[in-house]
Write an enzyme that holds these catalytic residues in place. Structure first.
Site, short mmCIF file in Angstrom:
data_model
loop_
_atom_site.label_atom_id
_atom_site.label_comp_id
_atom_site.label_asym_id
_atom_site.label_seq_id
_atom_site.Cartn_x
_atom_site.Cartn_y
_atom_site.Cartn_z
CG ASP A 140 -2.07 0.98 1.12
OD1 ASP A 140 -1.83 2.21 1.13
OD2 ASP A 140 -3.23 0.54 1.02
CB ALA A 152 -2.80 -2.13 13.34
CE1 TYR A 153 -4.57 -2.29 4.68
CE2 TYR A 153 -3.51 -0.13 4.53
CZ TYR A 153 -4.05 -1.25 3.91
OH TYR A 153 -4.05 -1.35 2.54
CB ALA A 154 0.26 2.01 7.98
#
Length: 241
Positions: A140, A152-154
């Site tokens: 991403d 957390a996603y990153a």
């Protein structure tokens, strides 16, 4: 007893919608065998089955589920042309989940699943000559800049990005390993006009190019005999804004 395909399939995780679905349709149209994973049986999964894809349920929320899925892949083929790690979840920090739950969920789908599948399925990728197979991780744009609402996603996508270089070192020269880092390639149907305008203004190119932009890059990486261990941004020039 499962019937194994003679040609090496491309494995696409999370191919029931959006980019994964577009990639599956593209390769099937080229008569390229495809295996997909799905967790939710969207209507498109039946469409892919009718077109000839092998569609396998995969619950990547547990390591046991990942292990079971890898074993099922091995029942269907003796070799893989590529693994495209597209399965993903976009979970924001929220009062509805503890920070520990959020981080664990993001690491499970974006780190544990590709790490374990790469390890378990490595024998299917090897033995096909120099640059004979590929792994592509979908990361991403936020890996570069971080995200205050999706921490957390990153972080999990950043870990996946780093694994790209580690697996490239481990599997060369038989397997090329690359990452694709997209930003606003295509909208969701429910995105309103105000959101779309604001999102388009974040890039230099001012468009959402659609799935063909990703398909073209995937084809380039599969056809290359030299490109490995790199992250390929598809972001319309966002870092230059």
């Amino acid at each position: 007893m499962e019937i194994k395909t003679s040609a090496r399939p491309i494995l696409i995780t999370g191919a029931g919608k959006r980019i994964g679905l577009a990639l599956a349709r593209h390769f099937l149209a080229q008569q390229q065998p495809v295996i997909i994973s799905y967790r939710t049986r969207y209507p498109a999964v039946a469409e892919l089955e009718q077109a000839g894809a092998i569609c396998l349920f995969g619950d990547f929320s547990t390591n046991a589920g990942i292990t079971k899925f890898a074993a099922e892949v091995k029942q269907h083929c003796d070799g893989l042309r590529a693994i495209l790690h597209n399965a993903s979840a976009w979970l924001a920090e929220s009062p509805d989940f503890s920070p520990a739950e959020t981080l664990a969920a993001m690491l499970q789908i974006h780190v544990n699943a590709p790490y374990l599948l790469n390890q378990y399925l490595e024998p299917l990728l090897r033995g096909h000559g120099r640059a004979g197979s590929d792994i592509i991780h979908f990361t991403d744009y936020v890996v570069e800049r971080g995200s205050d609402k999706h921490i957390a996603y990153a972080a999990s996508k950043a870990a996946l990005d780093n694994m790209t270089r580690s697996f490239a070192r481990k599997l060369a020269p038989e397997v090329k390993v690359n990452a694709i880092a997209p930003a606003m390639v295509m909208f969701n149907e429910h995105d309103d006009a105000e959101y779309r305008k604001a999102a388009l203004n974040k890039s230099l190119m001012k468009i959402a190019p659609g799935e063909q932009e990703i398909i073209g890059l995937v084809e380039y990486l599969l056809n290359s005999e030299y490109v490995t261990g790199r992250t390929h941004a598809v972001d319309g020039g966002r870092p230059l804004r």
